[in-house]
Write a protein that holds these residues in place. Structure first.
Motif, PDB file in Angstrom:
ATOM      1  N   GLN A 196     -12.596  13.473  -5.365  1.00  0.00           N
ATOM      2  CA  GLN A 196     -11.802  13.005  -5.639  1.00  0.00           C
ATOM      3  C   GLN A 196     -10.707  12.969  -4.543  1.00  0.00           C
ATOM      4  OE1 GLN A 196     -11.559  12.452  -9.477  1.00  0.00           O
ATOM      5  NE2 GLN A 196      -9.521  10.638  -8.761  1.00  0.00           N
ATOM      6  N   THR A 197      -9.770  11.764  -4.096  1.00  0.00           N
ATOM      7  CA  THR A 197      -9.148  11.163  -3.263  1.00  0.00           C
ATOM      8  C   THR A 197      -7.922  10.867  -4.080  1.00  0.00           C
ATOM      9  OG1 THR A 197      -8.533  10.124  -1.397  1.00  0.00           O
ATOM     10  CG2 THR A 197      -9.386   9.337  -2.921  1.00  0.00           C
ATOM     11  N   SER A 198      -6.401  11.075  -2.770  1.00  0.00           N
ATOM     12  CA  SER A 198      -5.248  10.491  -3.222  1.00  0.00           C
ATOM     13  C   SER A 198      -5.007   9.151  -3.959  1.00  0.00           C
ATOM     14  CB  SER A 198      -4.057  10.295  -2.000  1.00  0.00           C
ATOM     15  OG  SER A 198      -4.852   9.081  -1.421  1.00  0.00           O
ATOM     16  N   ASN A 199      -4.336   9.533  -5.214  1.00  0.00           N
ATOM     17  CA  ASN A 199      -4.044   8.725  -5.761  1.00  0.00           C
ATOM     18  C   ASN A 199      -3.502   6.712  -5.236  1.00  0.00           C
ATOM     19  OD1 ASN A 199      -4.548   9.539  -8.002  1.00  0.00           O
ATOM     20  ND2 ASN A 199      -2.029  10.115  -8.588  1.00  0.00           N
ATOM     21  N   ALA A 200      -3.695   6.098  -5.840  1.00  0.00           N
ATOM     22  CA  ALA A 200      -2.967   5.066  -5.027  1.00  0.00           C
ATOM     23  C   ALA A 200      -1.451   4.819  -6.356  1.00  0.00           C
ATOM     24  CB  ALA A 200      -3.918   3.347  -5.797  1.00  0.00           C
TER      25      ALA A 200
ATOM     26  N   ARG B 255       0.584  -1.464   0.013  1.00  0.00           N
ATOM     27  CA  ARG B 255      -0.195  -0.098  -0.568  1.00  0.00           C
ATOM     28  C   ARG B 255       0.708   1.273   0.549  1.00  0.00           C
ATOM     29  NH1 ARG B 255      -5.190   1.321   3.215  1.00  0.00           N
ATOM     30  NH2 ARG B 255      -5.404   3.628   3.236  1.00  0.00           N
ATOM     31  N   LEU B 256       0.147   2.051  -1.131  1.00  0.00           N
ATOM     32  CA  LEU B 256       1.231   3.913  -0.903  1.00  0.00           C
ATOM     33  C   LEU B 256       0.316   4.414  -1.834  1.00  0.00           C
ATOM     34  CD1 LEU B 256       4.188   4.645  -0.805  1.00  0.00           C
ATOM     35  CD2 LEU B 256       4.277   4.076  -3.111  1.00  0.00           C
ATOM     36  N   ASP B 257      -0.411   5.204  -0.861  1.00  0.00           N
ATOM     37  CA  ASP B 257      -0.713   6.026  -1.221  1.00  0.00           C
ATOM     38  C   ASP B 257      -1.725   7.941  -0.487  1.00  0.00           C
ATOM     39  OD1 ASP B 257      -2.162   5.187   1.184  1.00  0.00           O
ATOM     40  OD2 ASP B 257      -4.244   4.843   1.072  1.00  0.00           O
ATOM     41  N   PRO B 258       0.078   8.553  -0.602  1.00  0.00           N
ATOM     42  CA  PRO B 258       0.630   9.404  -0.189  1.00  0.00           C
ATOM     43  C   PRO B 258      -0.747  11.354  -1.219  1.00  0.00           C
ATOM     44  CG  PRO B 258       1.777   9.373  -1.282  1.00  0.00           C
ATOM     45  CD  PRO B 258       0.850   7.724  -0.806  1.00  0.00           C
ATOM     46  N   SER B 259      -0.974  12.078  -0.169  1.00  0.00           N
ATOM     47  CA  SER B 259      -1.669  12.780  -1.311  1.00  0.00           C
ATOM     48  C   SER B 259      -0.574  13.705  -1.277  1.00  0.00           C
ATOM     49  CB  SER B 259      -2.767  13.757  -0.577  1.00  0.00           C
ATOM     50  OG  SER B 259      -2.191  13.873   0.577  1.00  0.00           O
ATOM     51  N   ILE B 260      -0.891  14.557  -2.802  1.00  0.00           N
ATOM     52  CA  ILE B 260       0.304  15.286  -2.952  1.00  0.00           C
ATOM     53  C   ILE B 260       0.373  16.255  -2.323  1.00  0.00           C
ATOM     54  CG2 ILE B 260       0.436  17.433  -4.774  1.00  0.00           C
ATOM     55  CD1 ILE B 260       0.314  15.000  -6.299  1.00  0.00           C
ATOM     56  N   ASP B 261      -0.733  17.496  -1.054  1.00  0.00           N
ATOM     57  CA  ASP B 261      -0.452  17.835   0.018  1.00  0.00           C
ATOM     58  C   ASP B 261       0.270  17.334   0.488  1.00  0.00           C
ATOM     59  OD1 ASP B 261      -1.566  19.874  -1.392  1.00  0.00           O
ATOM     60  OD2 ASP B 261      -4.073  19.167   0.031  1.00  0.00           O
ATOM     61  N   TYR B 262       1.328  15.892   1.094  1.00  0.00           N
ATOM     62  CA  TYR B 262       1.616  15.191   1.922  1.00  0.00           C
ATOM     63  C   TYR B 262       3.345  15.177   1.198  1.00  0.00           C
ATOM     64  CZ  TYR B 262       3.782  11.557   4.373  1.00  0.00           C
ATOM     65  OH  TYR B 262       4.925  10.842   5.448  1.00  0.00           O
ATOM     66  N   LEU B 263       3.519  15.250   0.101  1.00  0.00           N
ATOM     67  CA  LEU B 263       4.201  14.805  -0.437  1.00  0.00           C
ATOM     68  C   LEU B 263       5.135  16.483  -0.532  1.00  0.00           C
ATOM     69  CD1 LEU B 263       3.926  12.918  -3.580  1.00  0.00           C
ATOM     70  CD2 LEU B 263       4.520  12.480  -1.312  1.00  0.00           C
TER      71      LEU B 263
ATOM     72  N   TRP C 102       0.544   3.923 -11.152  1.00  0.00           N
ATOM     73  CA  TRP C 102      -1.445   4.820 -10.647  1.00  0.00           C
ATOM     74  C   TRP C 102      -1.817   4.803 -10.885  1.00  0.00           C
ATOM     75  CZ3 TRP C 102       2.156   9.087 -12.048  1.00  0.00           C
ATOM     76  CH2 TRP C 102       1.696  10.194 -12.635  1.00  0.00           C
ATOM     77  N   LEU C 103      -2.972   4.682  -9.925  1.00  0.00           N
ATOM     78  CA  LEU C 103      -4.537   4.761  -9.565  1.00  0.00           C
ATOM     79  C   LEU C 103      -5.262   5.949  -9.262  1.00  0.00           C
ATOM     80  CD1 LEU C 103      -6.381   2.479 -10.591  1.00  0.00           C
ATOM     81  CD2 LEU C 103      -6.662   1.150  -8.373  1.00  0.00           C
ATOM     82  N   ARG C 104      -5.953   6.263 -10.050  1.00  0.00           N
ATOM     83  CA  ARG C 104      -6.708   7.800  -9.765  1.00  0.00           C
ATOM     84  C   ARG C 104      -8.420   7.145  -8.681  1.00  0.00           C
ATOM     85  NH1 ARG C 104      -6.138   9.682 -15.028  1.00  0.00           N
ATOM     86  NH2 ARG C 104      -5.203  11.763 -15.077  1.00  0.00           N
ATOM     87  N   ARG C 105      -8.154   7.445  -7.710  1.00  0.00           N
ATOM     88  CA  ARG C 105      -9.636   6.742  -6.453  1.00  0.00           C
ATOM     89  C   ARG C 105     -10.422   7.964  -6.699  1.00  0.00           C
ATOM     90  NH1 ARG C 105      -6.547   4.327  -1.756  1.00  0.00           N
ATOM     91  NH2 ARG C 105      -6.038   6.806  -1.835  1.00  0.00           N
TER      92      ARG C 105
END
Length: 238
Positions: free
Chosen positions: A147-151, A94-102, A128-131
Motif C-alpha cells: 500500500q502507498t499514499s492515497n490520491a 495531482r495531490l497525493d501526500p502521505s499520512i506521515d507527511y500530513l 480519494w483513491l487507494r493505491r
C-alpha cells in the motif's frame, strides 16, 4: 474538478487484481489515476476552503452549549485543506501526500489526521483513491505489492456551491471604471460625428470581407454622387 468518483476510468486489469497481496480493497496501481485527477485553479481550491470554513463555523456555533468544541469538520480538517492548497499541482490536479507527511507538517497525530480526512469526505469536500506500488519482489502467487499514499481530489458539494453563489460571479465593475468607459464612449461618438459616411463605413467594416467591401463601394458611390451634385449646384450659381 468537481465531478463524481463514478466517472473514474482505467480500472486495474485482472492480472493486477489477482496478486493475492495484502493491500486494501479497491486499490489501484500508482500511475493508473487516469480520470481521477483533473486540472484545478487556485480559485476553485479557495472556494472549497471557504465553504468548509463556513460549514465548520456554522455547525460549531450550533453546537455551543452542548459540549462540542468543534463543528462538523473540525480544526484539523481545515488545516489539511489549507495544506493541500500549497501542495496540489494546479496544472494536473495531482495531490497525493502521505499520512506521515500530513502528520509531520501539521504536527497532528495519525488518529487526528485520519478522522479529519474522513470528515472531509463524509461532507463532500474530499475524495480519494487507494493505491499500491510493486515492491520489486516476486512471491509464490505473483508480484509483491504494498500500500502507498492515497490520491486525493478536492470537491465542492452542491449545497456549498449554492452558498458561495456570489463567489463564482464576476466582481462588480467599480463606479470610476464605469464613468471612464462612458467618457471614452462619448469621445468616440463625438469623433465619429465629424466623419463622412464613407469614413465611418471604412472604420466600421472589414474591407476584406465580401459584405464589408460591398458596403464600402456603396458608400463611395453615394459620396461621388453627392460630390457631383455639389459641383452642379456650384456651377449653376456662377
Amino acid at each position: 474538478m468537481f465531478s463524481a468518483i463514478g466517472d473514474i476510468a482505467g480500472q486495474p486489469t485482472r492480472a493486477e487484481r489477482r496478486t493475492y497481496q495484502p493491500v486494501r480493497r479497491n486499490s489501484r496501481a500508482v500511475g493508473r489515476e487516469t480520470g481521477f485527477w483533473r486540472p484545478v485553479t487556485r480559485k476553485e481550491v479557495e472556494a472549497v476552503i471557504l465553504a468548509a470554513e463556513k460549514l465548520e463555523l456554522a455547525t460549531k456555533r450550533a453546537g455551543r452549549g452542548k459540549g462540542h468544541r468543534n463543528g462538523a469538520l473540525g480544526a484539523v480538517a481545515i488545516e489539511i485543506l489549507r495544506l493541500f492548497q500549497n501542495v496540489v499541482d494546479f496544472r494536473t490536479g495531482r495531490l497525493d501526500p502521505s499520512i506521515d507527511y500530513l502528520m509531520d507538517r501539521l504536527q497532528r497525530s495519525r488518529g487526528a489526521i485520519v478522522a479529519a480526512l474522513k470528515a472531509l469526505r463524509d461532507h463532500g469536500f474530499l475524495d480519494w483513491l487507494r493505491r499500491y506500488v510493486p515492491t520489486g519482489g516476486q512471491g509464490a502467487r505473483g508480484p509483491q505489492v504494498q500500500q502507498t499514499s492515497n490520491a486525493y481530489r478536492l470537491t465542492l458539494p452542491q449545497r456549498a456551491r449554492v452558498m458561495l453563489g456570489r463567489y463564482f460571479q464576476p466582481a462588480p465593475v467599480p463606479d470610476d471604471h464605469s464613468h471612464r468607459q462612458e467618457q471614452q464612449a462619448a469621445e468616440i461618438e463625438a469623433h465619429r460625428a465629424g466623419l463622412t459616411e464613407l469614413e465611418r463605413t471604412m472604420l466600421d467594416v472589414d474591407p476584406d470581407d465580401g459584405v464589408g467591401a460591398a458596403l464600402i463601394r456603396m458608400a463611395q458611390a453615394r459620396a461621388a454622387r453627392k460630390e457631383r451634385e455639389s459641383s452642379t449646384q456650384t456651377e449653376s450659381l456662377i
